[in-house]
Design a protein around this motif. Structure first.
Motif, PDB file in Angstrom:
ATOM      1  N   GLY A  25       0.798  -1.223   0.000  1.00  0.00           N
ATOM      2  CA  GLY A  25       0.000   0.000   0.000  1.00  0.00           C
ATOM      3  C   GLY A  25       0.833   1.276   0.000  1.00  0.00           C
ATOM      4  N   ALA A  26       2.147   1.153  -0.128  1.00  0.00           N
ATOM      5  CA  ALA A  26       3.017   2.330  -0.091  1.00  0.00           C
ATOM      6  C   ALA A  26       2.828   3.175  -1.345  1.00  0.00           C
ATOM      7  CB  ALA A  26       4.472   1.919   0.052  1.00  0.00           C
ATOM      8  N   GLN A  59      17.081  21.320  -4.855  1.00  0.00           N
ATOM      9  CA  GLN A  59      17.540  20.707  -3.616  1.00  0.00           C
ATOM     10  C   GLN A  59      16.531  19.630  -3.229  1.00  0.00           C
ATOM     11  OE1 GLN A  59      19.616  22.514   0.119  1.00  0.00           O
ATOM     12  NE2 GLN A  59      17.513  23.172   0.118  1.00  0.00           N
ATOM     13  N   VAL A  60      17.010  18.418  -2.951  1.00  0.00           N
ATOM     14  CA  VAL A  60      16.145  17.277  -2.670  1.00  0.00           C
ATOM     15  C   VAL A  60      16.490  16.696  -1.306  1.00  0.00           C
ATOM     16  CG1 VAL A  60      15.491  14.951  -3.424  1.00  0.00           C
ATOM     17  CG2 VAL A  60      15.899  16.736  -5.127  1.00  0.00           C
ATOM     18  N   PHE A  61      15.457  16.427  -0.492  1.00  0.00           N
ATOM     19  CA  PHE A  61      15.622  15.799   0.812  1.00  0.00           C
ATOM     20  C   PHE A  61      14.990  14.411   0.764  1.00  0.00           C
ATOM     21  CE2 PHE A  61      14.821  20.376   2.158  1.00  0.00           C
ATOM     22  CZ  PHE A  61      16.157  20.704   2.157  1.00  0.00           C
ATOM     23  N   ILE A  62      15.752  13.418   1.226  1.00  0.00           N
ATOM     24  CA  ILE A  62      15.241  12.047   1.294  1.00  0.00           C
ATOM     25  C   ILE A  62      15.596  11.488   2.664  1.00  0.00           C
ATOM     26  CG2 ILE A  62      15.306   9.727   0.308  1.00  0.00           C
ATOM     27  CD1 ILE A  62      16.264  10.996  -2.324  1.00  0.00           C
ATOM     28  N   ASN A  63      14.592  11.016   3.383  1.00  0.00           N
ATOM     29  CA  ASN A  63      14.813  10.374   4.673  1.00  0.00           C
ATOM     30  C   ASN A  63      15.653   9.115   4.444  1.00  0.00           C
ATOM     31  OD1 ASN A  63      14.170   8.377   6.878  1.00  0.00           O
ATOM     32  ND2 ASN A  63      13.140  10.202   7.681  1.00  0.00           N
ATOM     33  N   ARG A  64      16.626   8.881   5.296  1.00  0.00           N
ATOM     34  CA  ARG A  64      17.517   7.727   5.127  1.00  0.00           C
ATOM     35  C   ARG A  64      16.744   6.404   5.061  1.00  0.00           C
ATOM     36  NH1 ARG A  64      20.288  10.802   9.031  1.00  0.00           N
ATOM     37  NH2 ARG A  64      22.008  11.923   8.071  1.00  0.00           N
ATOM     38  N   ARG A  65      15.636   6.296   5.783  1.00  0.00           N
ATOM     39  CA  ARG A  65      14.832   5.062   5.769  1.00  0.00           C
ATOM     40  C   ARG A  65      14.166   4.835   4.413  1.00  0.00           C
ATOM     41  NH1 ARG A  65      10.499   5.649   9.878  1.00  0.00           N
ATOM     42  NH2 ARG A  65      10.700   7.783   9.199  1.00  0.00           N
ATOM     43  N   HIS A  66      13.938   5.900   3.653  1.00  0.00           N
ATOM     44  CA  HIS A  66      13.255   5.796   2.365  1.00  0.00           C
ATOM     45  C   HIS A  66      14.217   5.676   1.191  1.00  0.00           C
ATOM     46  CE1 HIS A  66       9.561   8.083   4.129  1.00  0.00           C
ATOM     47  NE2 HIS A  66       9.914   7.031   4.847  1.00  0.00           N
ATOM     48  N   LEU A  67      15.490   5.959   1.436  1.00  0.00           N
ATOM     49  CA  LEU A  67      16.462   6.088   0.347  1.00  0.00           C
ATOM     50  C   LEU A  67      16.506   4.858  -0.550  1.00  0.00           C
ATOM     51  CD1 LEU A  67      18.529   7.922  -0.977  1.00  0.00           C
ATOM     52  CD2 LEU A  67      20.237   7.036   0.612  1.00  0.00           C
ATOM     53  N   MET A  68      16.602   3.667   0.021  1.00  0.00           N
ATOM     54  CA  MET A  68      16.715   2.463  -0.811  1.00  0.00           C
ATOM     55  C   MET A  68      15.462   2.218  -1.637  1.00  0.00           C
ATOM     56  SD  MET A  68      16.554  -0.598   1.941  1.00  0.00           S
ATOM     57  CE  MET A  68      15.248  -1.738   1.577  1.00  0.00           C
ATOM     58  N   HIS A  69      14.331   2.781  -1.224  1.00  0.00           N
ATOM     59  CA  HIS A  69      13.072   2.574  -1.944  1.00  0.00           C
ATOM     60  C   HIS A  69      12.880   3.560  -3.094  1.00  0.00           C
ATOM     61  CE1 HIS A  69      11.915  -0.282   1.122  1.00  0.00           C
ATOM     62  NE2 HIS A  69      12.188   0.625   2.040  1.00  0.00           N
TER      63      HIS A  69
END
Length: 98
Positions: free
Chosen positions: A43-44, A66-76
């Motif tokens: 469901g993501a 400029q882009v911000f990505i949470n470390r937990r989401h990076l691999m996705h």
């Protein structure tokens, strides 16, 4: 700021639209484009918005954005291409995987 790697790609249409939104809404320079996930499992959904960097974010420059990505989401989101498409049924950002 991590500048050696661009984890996502923005098409020219997406870059133009992002820049237009930043200018129209007068969003301050210290804000950036947040890319991530909302939800989990099957469901993501991809998350796209304007935000400030947090402690758990990696910061990138993708073109002039400029882009911000949470470390937990990076691999996705690695390898994600973000586009902006307009058609008869409306307009919006689209996400494509390699």
């Amino acid at each position: 700021m991590n500048v050696s790697v661009e984890p996502i790609r923005l098409t020219e249409a997406a870059r133009r639209q992002i820049q237009a939104i930043l200018q129209e809404k007068r969003i301050p320079d210290f804000y950036g484009l947040r890319v991530g996930l909302r939800g989990a499992g099957c469901g993501a959904e991809y998350l796209l918005g304007f935000d400030t960097a947090g402690d758990s974010d990696e910061t990138y420059r993708v073109g002039e954005v400029q882009v911000f990505i949470n470390r937990r989401h990076l691999m996705h989101v690695l390898g994600l291409e973000i586009d902006f498409e307009a058609g008869e049924e409306g307009a919006g950002f689209t996400f494509h995987r390699e």
